[in-house]
Design an enzyme around this catalytic site. Structure first.
Site, PDB file in Angstrom:
ATOM      1  N   ASP A 239      -4.765   3.731  -1.793  1.00  0.00           N
ATOM      2  CA  ASP A 239      -5.844   4.077  -0.871  1.00  0.00           C
ATOM      3  C   ASP A 239      -6.370   5.474  -1.161  1.00  0.00           C
ATOM      4  O   ASP A 239      -5.677   6.468  -0.947  1.00  0.00           O
ATOM      5  CB  ASP A 239      -5.327   4.005   0.572  1.00  0.00           C
TER       6      ASP A 239
ATOM      7  N   HIS B 278      -1.326  -1.270  -4.156  1.00  0.00           N
ATOM      8  CA  HIS B 278      -2.594  -0.905  -3.511  1.00  0.00           C
ATOM      9  C   HIS B 278      -2.615   0.610  -3.287  1.00  0.00           C
ATOM     10  O   HIS B 278      -1.719   1.169  -2.660  1.00  0.00           O
ATOM     11  CB  HIS B 278      -2.709  -1.660  -2.186  1.00  0.00           C
TER      12      HIS B 278
ATOM     13  N   ASP C 280      -6.854  -6.465   4.139  1.00  0.00           N
ATOM     14  CA  ASP C 280      -6.205  -5.160   4.220  1.00  0.00           C
ATOM     15  C   ASP C 280      -6.241  -4.619   5.646  1.00  0.00           C
ATOM     16  O   ASP C 280      -7.315  -4.415   6.212  1.00  0.00           O
ATOM     17  CB  ASP C 280      -6.960  -4.199   3.277  1.00  0.00           C
TER      18      ASP C 280
ATOM     19  N   SER D 263       0.848  -1.186   0.000  1.00  0.00           N
ATOM     20  CA  SER D 263       0.000   0.000   0.000  1.00  0.00           C
ATOM     21  C   SER D 263       0.887   1.240   0.000  1.00  0.00           C
ATOM     22  O   SER D 263       1.668   1.455   0.935  1.00  0.00           O
ATOM     23  CB  SER D 263      -0.888   0.006   1.247  1.00  0.00           C
TER      24      SER D 263
ATOM     25  N   MET E 256     -12.211   4.648  -0.475  1.00  0.00           N
ATOM     26  CA  MET E 256     -12.834   4.888   0.836  1.00  0.00           C
ATOM     27  C   MET E 256     -13.490   6.254   0.756  1.00  0.00           C
ATOM     28  O   MET E 256     -13.028   7.232   1.351  1.00  0.00           O
ATOM     29  CB  MET E 256     -11.759   4.835   1.938  1.00  0.00           C
TER      30      MET E 256
ATOM     31  N   MET F 224      -8.956   8.263  -0.161  1.00  0.00           N
ATOM     32  CA  MET F 224      -9.797   8.665   0.983  1.00  0.00           C
ATOM     33  C   MET F 224     -10.303  10.092   0.791  1.00  0.00           C
ATOM     34  O   MET F 224      -9.552  10.957   0.326  1.00  0.00           O
ATOM     35  CB  MET F 224      -8.971   8.607   2.277  1.00  0.00           C
TER      36      MET F 224
ATOM     37  N   HIS G 137      -8.503   1.312  -3.862  1.00  0.00           N
ATOM     38  CA  HIS G 137      -9.431   1.068  -2.756  1.00  0.00           C
ATOM     39  C   HIS G 137     -10.114   2.394  -2.453  1.00  0.00           C
ATOM     40  O   HIS G 137      -9.505   3.294  -1.879  1.00  0.00           O
ATOM     41  CB  HIS G 137      -8.613   0.540  -1.560  1.00  0.00           C
TER      42      HIS G 137
ATOM     43  N   MET H 139     -11.646  -5.767   5.223  1.00  0.00           N
ATOM     44  CA  MET H 139     -10.848  -4.874   6.070  1.00  0.00           C
ATOM     45  C   MET H 139     -10.587  -5.533   7.423  1.00  0.00           C
ATOM     46  O   MET H 139     -11.522  -5.966   8.096  1.00  0.00           O
ATOM     47  CB  MET H 139     -11.584  -3.545   6.289  1.00  0.00           C
TER      48      MET H 139
HETATM   49  C1  DX5 Z   1      -6.322   1.561   5.732  1.00  0.00           C
HETATM   50  C2  DX5 Z   1      -5.923   1.278   4.322  1.00  0.00           C
HETATM   51  C3  DX5 Z   1      -4.832   0.290   4.190  1.00  0.00           C
HETATM   52  C4  DX5 Z   1      -3.518   0.710   4.800  1.00  0.00           C
HETATM   53  C5  DX5 Z   1      -2.841  -0.536   5.278  1.00  0.00           C
HETATM   54  O1  DX5 Z   1      -7.392   2.408   5.733  1.00  0.00           O
HETATM   55  O2  DX5 Z   1      -7.032   0.791   3.594  1.00  0.00           O
HETATM   56  O3  DX5 Z   1      -4.636  -0.115   2.850  1.00  0.00           O
HETATM   57  O4  DX5 Z   1      -2.687   1.392   3.911  1.00  0.00           O
HETATM   58  O5  DX5 Z   1      -1.739  -0.160   6.013  1.00  0.00           O
HETATM   59  P1  DX5 Z   1      -1.080  -1.103   7.118  1.00  0.00           P
HETATM   60  O6  DX5 Z   1      -0.559  -2.312   6.385  1.00  0.00           O
HETATM   61  O7  DX5 Z   1      -0.014  -0.253   7.694  1.00  0.00           O
HETATM   62  O8  DX5 Z   1      -2.164  -1.475   8.091  1.00  0.00           O
HETATM   63 ZN    ZN Z   2      -6.592  -0.111   1.569  1.00  0.00          ZN
END
Ligand code: DX5
Ligand code: ZN
Length: 220
Positions: A34, A32, A174, A7, A67, A36, A65, A136
């Site tokens: 993220d 990956h 994840d 990620s 969010m 947000m 991903h 998750m």
């Molecule tokens: C959390 C994200 C993850 C995050 C994982 O909201 O969706 O993808 O980057 O990070 P680690 O591996 O540090 O938990």
């Molecule tokens: Zn993620």
């Protein structure tokens, strides 16, 4: 078989191209990303322009991903920007089936992301339209959180749910995955394992990817 998906949330954004190369050398094929929005989750991260740049910079599979609230407004835009996989949260989309079909029609792999407190039954009707489920194992919003232990049992039940329906939906997990628990999640049915801080937080992320693959390979 399982794949590791670093990620980039925990990477150094000022030298993203190098960071990607570093994890690729360790054996990672999926990136990956993220996304947000500061509403669905408290944090704000990155969006379409970064995905477009990533697409130009790498041939790795780009896994976005989302969010975000109202993910149907943006899901296909991420495919157009170059994402190969796009997941939307079941908690955020009241027309989930339509969004999943739209992702597929745009040429992407469709995914449903599900929060730790959301029951698996909420996946049932839309499951045939998903190429993968993003389970998750932390509450989304931040990297570096601890793995929620009940996620293992949920993962096993999801594996069973998919097998019973004779689907080939992949399971991605994840949140909070490290060298100590990666074998357990792979054993419990995860085929794609996301890891941020346990890779980019290490001095040698190339080695960290290799070490995590080795740690999980006991089960494959
Ligand atoms: C959390 C994200 C993850 C995050 C994982 O909201 O969706 O993808 O980057 O990070 P680690 O591996 O540090 O938990
Ligand atoms: Zn993620």
């Amino acid at each position: 078989m399982f794949e590791i998906a670093p990620s980039i949330l925990s990477s150094n954004f000022t030298r993203l191209a190098e960071e990607i190369e570093i994890v690729k050398q360790g054996g990672a094929n999926i990136l990956h990303v993220d996304v947000m929005d500061g509403r669905f989750v408290p944090n704000i991260t990155i969006g379409l322009p970064i995905v477009k740049s990533l697409r130009k910079a790498t041939d790795m599979t780009i896994d976005c991903h989302l969010m975000i609230e109202e993910p149907s407004r943006y899901a296909t835009k991420f495919v157009e920007a170059g994402a190969d996989m796009v997941s939307v949260h079941v908690e955020a989309d009241v027309h989930l089936q339509r969004t999943l079909v739209a992702i597929r029609d745009a040429g992407g792999q469709s995914g449903i992301a599900i929060n730790p407190a959301t029951p698996l039954v909420s996946l049932e009707e839309a499951l045939p339209y998903a190429d993968f489920i993003l389970l998750m194992s932390v509450n989304p919003g931040f990297g570096g959180q601890s793995f929620i232990p009940t996620s293992l049992d949920k993962l096993r039940r999801l594996r069973q749910m998919i097998s019973e329906r004779r689907l080939n939906t992949k399971i991605e997990i994840d949140g909070g995955i490290d060298i100590d628990n990666i074998a357990k999640v792979v054993e419990s049915g995860a085929e794609i394992v996301v890891s941020g801080s346990s890779i980019f937080g290490k001095d040698n992320p190339t080695q960290a990817v290799k070490d995590m693959i080795d740690a999980a390979s006991v089960w494959v």
